[in-house]
Write a protein that holds these residues in place. Sequence first.
Motif, PDB file in Angstrom:
ATOM      1  N   ARG A   2       0.908  -1.383   0.126  1.00 14.70           N
ATOM      2  CA  ARG A   2       0.062   0.047   0.032  1.00 14.70           C
ATOM      3  C   ARG A   2       0.909   1.154   0.056  1.00 14.70           C
ATOM      4  N   VAL A   3       0.604   1.978  -0.948  1.00 13.62           N
ATOM      5  CA  VAL A   3       1.387   3.372  -1.053  1.00 13.62           C
ATOM      6  C   VAL A   3       0.944   4.622  -1.139  1.00 13.62           C
ATOM      7  N   VAL A   4       1.421   5.828  -0.473  1.00 12.06           N
ATOM      8  CA  VAL A   4       0.621   7.035  -0.465  1.00 12.06           C
ATOM      9  C   VAL A   4       1.489   7.777  -1.228  1.00 12.06           C
ATOM     10  N   LEU A   5       1.106   8.643  -2.114  1.00  7.38           N
ATOM     11  CA  LEU A   5       1.929   9.466  -3.056  1.00  7.38           C
ATOM     12  C   LEU A   5       1.738  10.816  -2.585  1.00  7.38           C
ATOM     13  N   GLY A  78       8.395   2.497   5.001  1.00  8.92           N
ATOM     14  CA  GLY A  78       9.117   2.833   3.979  1.00  8.92           C
ATOM     15  C   GLY A  78       9.081   4.236   3.322  1.00  8.92           C
ATOM     16  N   VAL A  79      10.145   5.066   3.091  1.00  6.28           N
ATOM     17  CA  VAL A  79       9.905   6.477   2.562  1.00  6.28           C
ATOM     18  C   VAL A  79      10.867   6.381   1.470  1.00  6.28           C
ATOM     19  N   LEU A  80      10.341   6.760   0.369  1.00  6.35           N
ATOM     20  CA  LEU A  80      11.005   7.243  -1.058  1.00  6.35           C
ATOM     21  C   LEU A  80      10.809   8.346  -1.432  1.00  6.35           C
ATOM     22  N   GLY A 100      17.399   1.810   7.337  1.00 12.83           N
ATOM     23  CA  GLY A 100      16.783   0.981   6.266  1.00 12.83           C
ATOM     24  C   GLY A 100      15.199   1.415   6.184  1.00 12.83           C
ATOM     25  N   GLY A 101      14.617   1.122   4.830  1.00 15.77           N
ATOM     26  CA  GLY A 101      13.492   1.272   4.659  1.00 15.77           C
ATOM     27  C   GLY A 101      13.326   2.915   3.946  1.00 15.77           C
ATOM     28  N   VAL A 102      14.354   3.296   3.107  1.00 18.62           N
ATOM     29  CA  VAL A 102      14.284   4.689   2.946  1.00 18.62           C
ATOM     30  C   VAL A 102      15.163   4.723   1.585  1.00 18.62           C
ATOM     31  N   GLY A 103      14.551   5.719   0.693  1.00 16.03           N
ATOM     32  CA  GLY A 103      15.261   6.005  -0.507  1.00 16.03           C
ATOM     33  C   GLY A 103      15.217   7.466  -1.177  1.00 16.03           C
ATOM     34  N   TYR A 104      15.972   7.787  -1.822  1.00 14.90           N
ATOM     35  CA  TYR A 104      16.079   9.255  -2.315  1.00 14.90           C
ATOM     36  C   TYR A 104      16.531   8.932  -3.840  1.00 14.90           C
ATOM     37  N   LEU A 105      15.748   9.353  -4.748  1.00 16.60           N
ATOM     38  CA  LEU A 105      16.077   8.992  -6.362  1.00 16.60           C
ATOM     39  C   LEU A 105      15.695  10.288  -6.806  1.00 16.60           C
ATOM     40  N   LEU A 106      16.518  10.491  -7.922  1.00 17.87           N
ATOM     41  CA  LEU A 106      16.216  11.627  -8.673  1.00 17.87           C
ATOM     42  C   LEU A 106      15.470  11.191  -9.898  1.00 17.87           C
ATOM     43  N   LYS A 107      14.339  11.985 -10.294  1.00 17.01           N
ATOM     44  CA  LYS A 107      13.196  11.551 -11.131  1.00 17.01           C
ATOM     45  C   LYS A 107      13.701  11.548 -12.709  1.00 17.01           C
ATOM     46  N   GLU A 108      14.678  12.346 -12.981  1.00 25.41           N
ATOM     47  CA  GLU A 108      15.207  12.394 -14.241  1.00 25.41           C
ATOM     48  C   GLU A 108      16.071  11.152 -14.399  1.00 25.41           C
ATOM     49  N   ALA A 119      12.243  -0.221  -6.887  1.00 23.76           N
ATOM     50  CA  ALA A 119      12.898   1.020  -5.668  1.00 23.76           C
ATOM     51  C   ALA A 119      11.753   0.905  -4.428  1.00 23.76           C
ATOM     52  N   VAL A 120      10.548   0.994  -4.854  1.00 20.65           N
ATOM     53  CA  VAL A 120       9.483   0.983  -3.971  1.00 20.65           C
ATOM     54  C   VAL A 120       9.423  -0.523  -3.089  1.00 20.65           C
ATOM     55  N   GLN A 121       9.513  -1.437  -3.736  1.00 19.83           N
ATOM     56  CA  GLN A 121       9.729  -2.791  -3.438  1.00 19.83           C
ATOM     57  C   GLN A 121      10.784  -2.712  -2.331  1.00 19.83           C
ATOM     58  N   ARG A 122      11.889  -2.222  -2.636  1.00 21.77           N
ATOM     59  CA  ARG A 122      13.141  -2.503  -1.713  1.00 21.77           C
ATOM     60  C   ARG A 122      12.985  -1.651  -0.511  1.00 21.77           C
ATOM     61  N   VAL A 123      12.318  -0.621  -0.620  1.00 21.30           N
ATOM     62  CA  VAL A 123      12.087   0.442   0.352  1.00 21.30           C
ATOM     63  C   VAL A 123      11.281  -0.451   1.519  1.00 21.30           C
ATOM     64  N   ALA A 124      10.155  -0.825   0.931  1.00 20.72           N
ATOM     65  CA  ALA A 124       9.194  -1.540   1.683  1.00 20.72           C
ATOM     66  C   ALA A 124       9.545  -2.747   2.334  1.00 20.72           C
ATOM     67  N   ALA A 125      10.498  -3.402   1.928  1.00 20.01           N
ATOM     68  CA  ALA A 125      11.116  -4.595   2.685  1.00 20.01           C
ATOM     69  C   ALA A 125      12.342  -4.059   3.523  1.00 20.01           C
TER      70      ALA A 125
END
Length: 143
Positions: A2-5, A78-80, A100-108, A119-125
Amino acid sequence: MRVVLVDDAPLVREGIALLLSRSGVEVVGQRGDAEGIVDAVRDLRADVVVMDVRMPPTHTTEGLRAAVELKAALPQMGVLVLSQYVETRHAVDLLTRSPGGVGYLLKERITRPTELHEAVQRVAAGGTAIDPDVVAAVLGTRR
């Protein structure tokens, strides 16, 4: 899962929601700002929040500050962070306080929908998903 944007651009939110939904992710909420995000995420029983950095009202670092707040209040969440910008001050807080359970990616730099889903799966895990440019900026800041 389950994800919130959380992104102030409706088109971006809808696009991310569509991509994640196509890969089997349940998007349970979308928000245009980070106001009250901890309570909202609790109420929606989300597993992951995908959040932009620059949000209303000042369009500076509201999203990143909210990500730090989320991880402090809900460490299992999890926070991306998904942004066009590397904001090092709060990124250091997010990445060093959350093992853990964290990410920071650049959109481009996300070139395929599967990269976002992974990335969402990895952060959720409980894993991490961090762009190399973010790592370089954070390490440069800590010196």
